[in-house]
Write a protein that holds these residues in place. Sequence first.
Motif, PDB file in Angstrom:
ATOM      1  N   LYS A   1      -9.469   0.828  -3.933  1.00 24.73           N
ATOM      2  CA  LYS A   1      -8.490   0.905  -2.811  1.00 24.73           C
ATOM      3  C   LYS A   1      -7.716   2.288  -2.994  1.00 24.73           C
ATOM      4  O   LYS A   1      -7.650   2.849  -4.200  1.00 24.73           O
TER       5      LYS A   1
ATOM      6  N   GLY B   1       0.784  -1.272   0.108  1.00 27.28           N
ATOM      7  CA  GLY B   1      -0.043  -0.004  -0.069  1.00 27.28           C
ATOM      8  C   GLY B   1       0.922   1.026   0.003  1.00 27.28           C
ATOM      9  O   GLY B   1       2.191   1.262  -0.207  1.00 27.28           O
TER      10      GLY B   1
ATOM     11  N   SER C   1     -10.919  -3.152   0.859  1.00 27.64           N
ATOM     12  CA  SER C   1     -10.309  -2.015   1.093  1.00 27.64           C
ATOM     13  C   SER C   1     -10.213  -1.702   2.717  1.00 27.64           C
ATOM     14  O   SER C   1     -11.416  -2.355   3.242  1.00 27.64           O
TER      15      SER C   1
ATOM     16  N   HIS D   1      -1.365  -2.173  -6.068  1.00 28.03           N
ATOM     17  CA  HIS D   1      -2.251  -1.025  -5.665  1.00 28.03           C
ATOM     18  C   HIS D   1      -2.079  -0.263  -6.995  1.00 28.03           C
ATOM     19  O   HIS D   1      -1.001  -0.400  -7.841  1.00 28.03           O
TER      20      HIS D   1
ATOM     21  N   GLY E   1      -0.564  -1.869   7.181  1.00 29.68           N
ATOM     22  CA  GLY E   1      -1.680  -0.977   7.248  1.00 29.68           C
ATOM     23  C   GLY E   1      -2.215  -0.848   8.717  1.00 29.68           C
ATOM     24  O   GLY E   1      -1.341  -0.902   9.689  1.00 29.68           O
TER      25      GLY E   1
END
Length: 558
Positions: free
Chosen positions: A345, A196, A510, A221, A398
């Motif tokens: 996302k 990410g 997401s 992504h 994340g």
Amino acid sequence: MDRASGKAKAESQGLDFDVVVVGAGFAGLATLHRLRDQMGYSVRVIEAGSAAGGTWYWNRYPGARCDVESLQYSMSISPEVDQEWNWTERFAAQPEILEYTQFLVDKMDFAKDIEFNTRVASAAFDESDNSWTVTTQGGDSLRCRWLVMAAGPLSTPNLPDFPGLDSFEGEVYHTGAWPKEEVSFKGKRVAQIGTGSSGVQIAQEIAKHATKHYVLQRTAHHIIPAANRPINPGEQEEVKKRYRELRDMWQATPGATSYQSLPSNPSIVPGDKSVLEVSPEERREIFDNAWNYGGYAFHRSFNDLLKSTEASTLANEYIAERILEIVSDPAAAEKLVPKQFYGTKRVILDTNYYSIFNQENVELIDVREDPIERITPAGIQTASGKLYEVDMIVCATGFDAMTGSLTRMDIHGRGGAVLRDVWKGGPESYLGIMVTGFPGMFIVGGPQSCSALANVIVANEQQAEWICDCIGYLDKNGYTSIEPTSKAQSDWVEHVNELADGTIYTKGPSWYSGANIEGKPRTFLLYVAGYPTYTKTCNDVAEKGYEGFELDRAKAVN
Ligand code: NA7
């Protein structure tokens, strides 16, 4: 009310402070400023870190950088700071943002009202006198009338439960809780998990120094060029001259930010056309211009990239072409091409990520095809039995977004109900600001607000201001409690979900919907109709005497 009388008021009611604020990121600082400096309240801010900065304090991993242009990423509370502070790059790196925060803290004399190195363990509402008792992990307690949770929408790191992680003999880090001490990748074999925003940023730093760098990717992504650069001469001066006017202009846009720092810059994308209504040649030209200009120009190049799957697919095709041009190994390039719709996302801004895959020391590992099975003392083993032997594992996995910072505290509302349990089936709030059953507890950047979908500093300031004005109204009118009605709350949640259903955001998993955390209920966590509509809705509620809220003066003390 001046400051001394504010404190006196809390004391006369048997309270330690009028307001306790949890968190000294931009949201907490905005709340402190409004309540203390403009309204005269006694306020205590409690902060787990040793300095202010929130997200920018904890995410100090190498390569961390903001994806909002720095000339638009600042607090509006001090015209002096606006004039005195100078940004060096179009997109500021984490150390500069943290320096800016400290500059602001010093200038505004904030530190004296912040208790650093202190984490809140619990908060409990006392129905007998409509007060809150906030207790720290160290066991200290403070009583206050109003509680403002400003603990951040993206501040609780998600460390997946990888079997065997404890047995790993090397170093392990999470990007969202990076140590202050320098971490060296030099001469090491490093595996990073996650691609990410954090993973994409740190990858370039790891790739520069590691002897071997495994990038473990589960999902490719979407990454569009930031085109970061030093701020152009004259650009900053022009913004400084026109800050007030420009801030108003930026706030009139859905994300409370424009891809252009200045309206006088050439407008390089039409923005108001559908990508489906232009010829392939025109589409290509507009995408090319936006891609080369950098920042969120690509994101805003047409009006429907986030609305229709056909439009999103055309963006995907364009990005795939760009990736295939940069990455020389066709197999790696193919894996790096996003397969989900553009925008499901969070789209990432970056500059050189794709080119690291042309380096000898970097290897892309597809852990959707061959998932991580366990961590061994020597490294990461995947389902196929392959062992990636490494000296360091970097988890760029994340956050428990929008709710984690609240559910990890023990928050007891009316009747002792615990917020974590109340939200078991998914979080519910009214305006993203308050929760039924938790009277007098306000949230900045809560679930179902627009916070993380807008320029978050602007969104924080707007919510903080709304909350503080609400507190002022309640006090002025002798109320000691406020909470949303169940109906207002459920209508708001339904409205937020309906809005999201009409967009691309719900077309794939997401963190926007909690899908990144195992076992977290799926519910859309953000208000997607844009900052101006959100602000207007909040203001209308206030103007109608806090419509949808129940106000209580039964236990008023004075
Ligand atoms: P993100 O955007 O949530 O990215 C986390 C990444 O970690 C993502 O690639 C995940 O893959 C991956 N991940 C998470 N758990 C696993 C497991 N168990 N195995 C393999 N890979 C995993 O977090 P960031 O910190 O990068 O950014 C968060 C926000 O901060 C960002 O949107 C900006 O707003 C700022 P997945 O995509 O879920 O397949």
